[in-house]
Design a protein around this motif. Structure first.
Motif, mmCIF file in Angstrom:
data_model
loop_
_atom_site.group_PDB
_atom_site.id
_atom_site.type_symbol
_atom_site.label_atom_id
_atom_site.label_comp_id
_atom_site.label_asym_id
_atom_site.label_seq_id
_atom_site.Cartn_x
_atom_site.Cartn_y
_atom_site.Cartn_z
ATOM 1 N N PRO A 267 -37.042 18.836 -16.300
ATOM 2 C CA PRO A 267 -37.163 17.377 -16.164
ATOM 3 C C PRO A 267 -35.818 16.684 -15.997
ATOM 4 C CG PRO A 267 -38.579 18.162 -17.929
ATOM 5 C CD PRO A 267 -37.721 19.317 -17.525
ATOM 6 N N LEU A 268 -34.785 17.185 -16.666
ATOM 7 C CA LEU A 268 -33.463 16.580 -16.551
ATOM 8 C C LEU A 268 -32.929 16.715 -15.125
ATOM 9 C CD1 LEU A 268 -31.240 15.154 -18.149
ATOM 10 C CD2 LEU A 268 -30.279 17.391 -18.670
ATOM 11 N N LEU A 269 -33.121 17.894 -14.524
ATOM 12 C CA LEU A 269 -32.698 18.093 -13.138
ATOM 13 C C LEU A 269 -33.488 17.195 -12.192
ATOM 14 C CD1 LEU A 269 -32.263 21.977 -12.965
ATOM 15 C CD2 LEU A 269 -30.458 20.251 -12.855
ATOM 16 N N THR A 270 -34.767 17.020 -12.485
ATOM 17 C CA THR A 270 -35.600 16.168 -11.638
ATOM 18 C C THR A 270 -35.120 14.722 -11.679
ATOM 19 O OG1 THR A 270 -37.501 17.614 -12.068
ATOM 20 C CG2 THR A 270 -37.957 15.441 -11.155
ATOM 21 N N VAL A 271 -34.816 14.233 -12.876
ATOM 22 C CA VAL A 271 -34.318 12.861 -13.004
ATOM 23 C C VAL A 271 -32.989 12.711 -12.275
ATOM 24 C CG1 VAL A 271 -33.444 11.146 -14.645
ATOM 25 C CG2 VAL A 271 -35.548 12.394 -15.146
ATOM 26 N N PHE A 272 -32.117 13.691 -12.403
ATOM 27 C CA PHE A 272 -30.819 13.631 -11.713
ATOM 28 C C PHE A 272 -31.021 13.573 -10.205
ATOM 29 C CE2 PHE A 272 -27.177 15.701 -9.690
ATOM 30 C CZ PHE A 272 -26.146 14.905 -10.165
ATOM 31 N N ALA A 273 -31.918 14.394 -9.671
ATOM 32 C CA ALA A 273 -32.179 14.379 -8.231
ATOM 33 C C ALA A 273 -32.737 13.034 -7.786
ATOM 34 C CB ALA A 273 -33.152 15.496 -7.872
ATOM 35 N N LEU A 274 -33.610 12.431 -8.600
ATOM 36 C CA LEU A 274 -34.165 11.121 -8.253
ATOM 37 C C LEU A 274 -33.088 10.040 -8.270
ATOM 38 C CD1 LEU A 274 -37.522 11.261 -10.248
ATOM 39 C CD2 LEU A 274 -37.240 11.381 -7.767
ATOM 40 N N ILE A 275 -32.145 10.124 -9.207
ATOM 41 C CA ILE A 275 -31.054 9.147 -9.250
ATOM 42 C C ILE A 275 -30.155 9.282 -8.021
ATOM 43 C CG2 ILE A 275 -28.981 8.443 -10.505
ATOM 44 C CD1 ILE A 275 -31.573 7.502 -11.763
ATOM 45 N N VAL A 276 -29.870 10.516 -7.617
ATOM 46 C CA VAL A 276 -29.071 10.724 -6.402
ATOM 47 C C VAL A 276 -29.804 10.148 -5.186
ATOM 48 C CG1 VAL A 276 -28.118 12.470 -4.848
ATOM 49 C CG2 VAL A 276 -27.862 12.725 -7.325
ATOM 50 N N GLY A 277 -31.131 10.362 -5.135
ATOM 51 C CA GLY A 277 -31.905 9.772 -4.047
ATOM 52 C C GLY A 277 -31.832 8.263 -4.034
ATOM 53 N N SER A 278 -31.813 7.652 -5.221
ATOM 54 C CA SER A 278 -31.684 6.205 -5.316
ATOM 55 C C SER A 278 -30.336 5.726 -4.780
ATOM 56 C CB SER A 278 -31.862 5.768 -6.770
ATOM 57 O OG SER A 278 -31.643 4.387 -6.918
ATOM 58 N N LEU A 279 -29.281 6.488 -5.058
ATOM 59 C CA LEU A 279 -27.955 6.120 -4.565
ATOM 60 C C LEU A 279 -27.897 6.145 -3.042
ATOM 61 C CD1 LEU A 279 -25.747 8.133 -7.102
ATOM 62 C CD2 LEU A 279 -26.122 5.664 -7.077
ATOM 63 N N VAL A 280 -28.522 7.157 -2.443
ATOM 64 C CA VAL A 280 -28.531 7.257 -0.983
ATOM 65 C C VAL A 280 -29.374 6.136 -0.376
ATOM 66 C CG1 VAL A 280 -29.179 8.709 0.977
ATOM 67 C CG2 VAL A 280 -28.142 9.749 -1.057
ATOM 68 N N PHE A 281 -30.557 5.897 -0.949
ATOM 69 C CA PHE A 281 -31.424 4.835 -0.440
ATOM 70 C C PHE A 281 -30.751 3.471 -0.571
ATOM 71 C CE2 PHE A 281 -35.430 2.254 -0.594
ATOM 72 C CZ PHE A 281 -35.884 2.612 0.674
ATOM 73 N N HIS A 282 -29.945 3.291 -1.607
ATOM 74 C CA HIS A 282 -29.156 2.070 -1.798
ATOM 75 C C HIS A 282 -28.319 1.766 -0.554
ATOM 76 C CE1 HIS A 282 -26.446 -0.636 -4.243
ATOM 77 N NE2 HIS A 282 -25.593 -0.239 -3.313
ATOM 78 N N GLU A 283 -27.678 2.781 0.003
ATOM 79 C CA GLU A 283 -26.809 2.567 1.167
ATOM 80 C C GLU A 283 -27.607 2.168 2.395
ATOM 81 O OE1 GLU A 283 -23.673 2.376 0.741
ATOM 82 O OE2 GLU A 283 -23.848 3.057 -1.334
ATOM 83 N N PHE A 284 -28.810 2.694 2.557
ATOM 84 C CA PHE A 284 -29.640 2.270 3.685
ATOM 85 C C PHE A 284 -30.085 0.816 3.517
ATOM 86 C CE2 PHE A 284 -30.041 6.863 4.279
ATOM 87 C CZ PHE A 284 -29.863 6.948 5.654
ATOM 88 N N GLY A 285 -30.109 0.317 2.268
ATOM 89 C CA GLY A 285 -30.376 -1.099 2.062
ATOM 90 C C GLY A 285 -29.297 -1.969 2.663
ATOM 91 N N HIS A 286 -28.023 -1.586 2.474
ATOM 92 C CA HIS A 286 -26.925 -2.328 3.099
ATOM 93 C C HIS A 286 -27.021 -2.263 4.622
ATOM 94 C CE1 HIS A 286 -24.930 -3.159 -0.629
ATOM 95 N NE2 HIS A 286 -24.725 -1.885 -0.920
ATOM 96 N N TYR B 56 -36.151 3.689 -15.424
ATOM 97 C CA TYR B 56 -35.362 3.100 -16.521
ATOM 98 C C TYR B 56 -33.869 3.229 -16.242
ATOM 99 C CZ TYR B 56 -33.408 2.552 -21.213
ATOM 100 O OH TYR B 56 -32.671 2.154 -22.279
ATOM 101 N N LEU B 57 -33.437 4.412 -15.845
ATOM 102 C CA LEU B 57 -32.013 4.617 -15.571
ATOM 103 C C LEU B 57 -31.564 3.877 -14.316
ATOM 104 C CD1 LEU B 57 -31.760 8.430 -16.417
ATOM 105 C CD2 LEU B 57 -31.039 6.484 -17.825
ATOM 106 N N GLY B 58 -32.499 3.641 -13.389
ATOM 107 C CA GLY B 58 -32.147 2.879 -12.193
ATOM 108 C C GLY B 58 -31.714 1.460 -12.497
ATOM 109 N N HIS B 59 -32.203 0.895 -13.601
ATOM 110 C CA HIS B 59 -31.761 -0.449 -13.996
ATOM 111 C C HIS B 59 -30.274 -0.477 -14.319
ATOM 112 C CE1 HIS B 59 -36.106 -1.070 -14.388
ATOM 113 N NE2 HIS B 59 -35.874 -2.363 -14.425
ATOM 114 N N PHE B 60 -29.768 0.587 -14.942
ATOM 115 C CA PHE B 60 -28.341 0.648 -15.259
ATOM 116 C C PHE B 60 -27.506 0.747 -13.984
ATOM 117 C CE2 PHE B 60 -30.356 2.024 -19.179
ATOM 118 C CZ PHE B 60 -29.660 1.283 -20.122
#
Length: 456
Positions: free
Chosen positions: A185-204, A279-283
């Motif tokens: 589960p920890l690896l899964t959350v880390f992968a999802l956070i990395v995906g959020s970082l990449v998707f963030h850039e496509f927002g810009h 939850y971590l995406g809010h930070f």
């Protein structure tokens, strides 16, 4: 303008050249300057602000026209007489020091290493392309519909409902604790956070496209001591303030879209790691909105204030407060050409930022020995854990431990590189004083040797 000045055959040294890769971006829209400001981007990526006259001069430089012809064309556009000597003076004393015009007779037109650069320590170093511009533009076109007002309002309303349910009804901490219970589960959350970082850039990128500008590449680099992603949205400088603000906010807006997609996946699967990632995406959003480092919050503040380079104003503003005797021969540098509202905004930001940065630096230096010792012990423990998990045939545990090793090692590597850059910056500042001291010492030795020879 005398006609013979144009007809006479110009020498090569009298035909100015732009430096390689220079791009003229036009007038900077929606800024709080008393006079119009124009932008150019050097081949090394540094943005340069120009007055209308300087912009006209650089606009007429094509590597073929001599200074006399450039002066004639600039004079017509400027509405005043401009002589060839005027143009030569601007080339030598204004444009060449900015690194956007090559020196006469130089073998190449590359930007020299001594060209001025802003905030070297706060800039992104070691840039590498992750997604090339054509792919970024295609994705931006496909995602631009998310920035339509009706869609944006729906997304934000859904985000409010999501947070009310997550924090007040369901509770976020059980999901976070579950993600820490085992390696997978920890690896899964880390992968999802990395995906959020990449998707963030496509927002810009998509917001830049929606504003009518053209996004560039998505890449990565080293920011201070951490790796960081970035999107080249330089073209949005052509847009007005509203388009730039939409682009600034596009990243955190896409973080919200990403979290809503995770919530939809949770509604289907019921897997708690998805809620932990929300939850971590809010930070991540809170971190991006801080207007201190060069993250989204900083650029939002610059566009709200209408001042494109806030960090470039810190030094002149603080020096302007010193008594003239303390400044020495250097005159005060008040924040130039800003409206009163912008000057107040910059002053408040500076006097909020500087104490915070000094307090943070002092706290870090005071606790540096303890932080370093703790990090080294943790690094050693994770190395042993990774080795034991690999030997024992537990790949998930080994991967989590290896990831911990990387995350602990990155600040040390980044801190070392930051120290090297700091020493180089200090060396560049001290070099003129050292050269002057060396010249004085050499002159003294020559005079002394001549005096001794005369006495002999």
């Amino acid at each position: 303008m005398p006609e013979e000045e144009i007809e006479s055959a110009p020498t090569t040294a009298d035909i100015p050249r732009r430096t390689d890769g220079l791009e003229l971006l036009g007038r900077y829209q929606g800024v709080e300057y008393e006079d119009p400001v124009y932008l150019a981007r050097r081949g090394d990526g540094q943005m340069v602000q120009l007055s209308f006259l300087l912009f006209l001069v650089i606009q007429e430089i094509d590597g073929v026209r001599p200074t006399a012809e450039i002066a004639q064309r600039v004079g017509r556009a400027f509405g005043k007489d401009v002589s060839a000597d005027n143009v030569r003076h601007l080339l030598e004393h204004r444009l060449q020091p900015l690194g956007i015009v090559a020196e006469p007779g130089a073998p190449t037109a590359a930007v020299t290493s001594d060209a001025p650069r802003n905030d070297l320590l706060l800039g992104l170093m070691g840039r590498r392309t992750l997604v090339p511009p054509p792919a970024v533009r295609a994705a931006a076109r496909a995602l631009a519909w998310l920035h339509r007002p009706a869609v944006t309002a729906t997304v934000l309303a859904a985000a409010v409902a999501m947070d009310l349910w997550l924090f007040l009804v369901h509770g976020a901490m059980p999901a976070v604790l579950h993600s820490l219970s085992s390696p997978l589960p920890l690896l899964t959350v880390f992968a999802l956070i990395v995906g959020s970082l990449v998707f963030h850039e496509f927002g810009h990128a998509s917001a830049c496209h929606h504003a009518g500008a053209t996004p560039g590449r998505i890449g990565c680099g080293l920011y201070l001591i951490w790796p960081s992603l970035y999107t080249d949205v330089t073209d949005v400088y052509r847009a007005g303030r509203a388009g730039r603000l939409r682009t600034d906010l596009g990243g955190v807006y896409f973080n919200v879209v990403y979290m809503l997609a995770l919530l939809a996946a949770y509604a289907v699967t019921g897997h708690p790691v998805l809620l932990a990632a929300i939850y971590l995406g809010h930070f991540e959003i809170f971190e991006q909105l801080m207007p201190t480092a060069r993250l989204d919050g900083y650029y939002i503040l610059t566009d709200v204030a209408g001042v494109p380079d806030l960090y470039g104003r810190v030094g002149p503003l603080l020096r302007g407060l010193l008594p003239r005797r303390a400044r020495g021969d250097r005159p005060a540098e008040p924040v130039p050409a800003l409206t009163r509202r912008a000057r107040i905004t910059v002053t408040v930001w500076v006097f909020t930022l500087v104490p915070l940065m000094l307090a943070d630096l002092g706290y870090g230096l005071w606790n540096l020995p303890r932080i370093t010792a703790t990090a080294l012990r943790s690094l050693d423990a994770r190395l042993h854990t990774a080795t034991a998990a690999t030997v024992g045939g537990h790949p998930a545990s080994a991967l989590v431990a290896a990831l911990g090793v990387v995350l602990l090692a990155l600040p040390f590597a980044g801190g070392g590189w930051l120290t090297v850059r700091l020493l180089r910056a200090v060396g560049r500042r001290l070099r003129p004083a050292g050269d002057a001291l060396a010249r004085s010492a050499a002159q003294y030795l020559v005079v002394r040797a001549k005096r001794e020879r005369d006495q002999t």
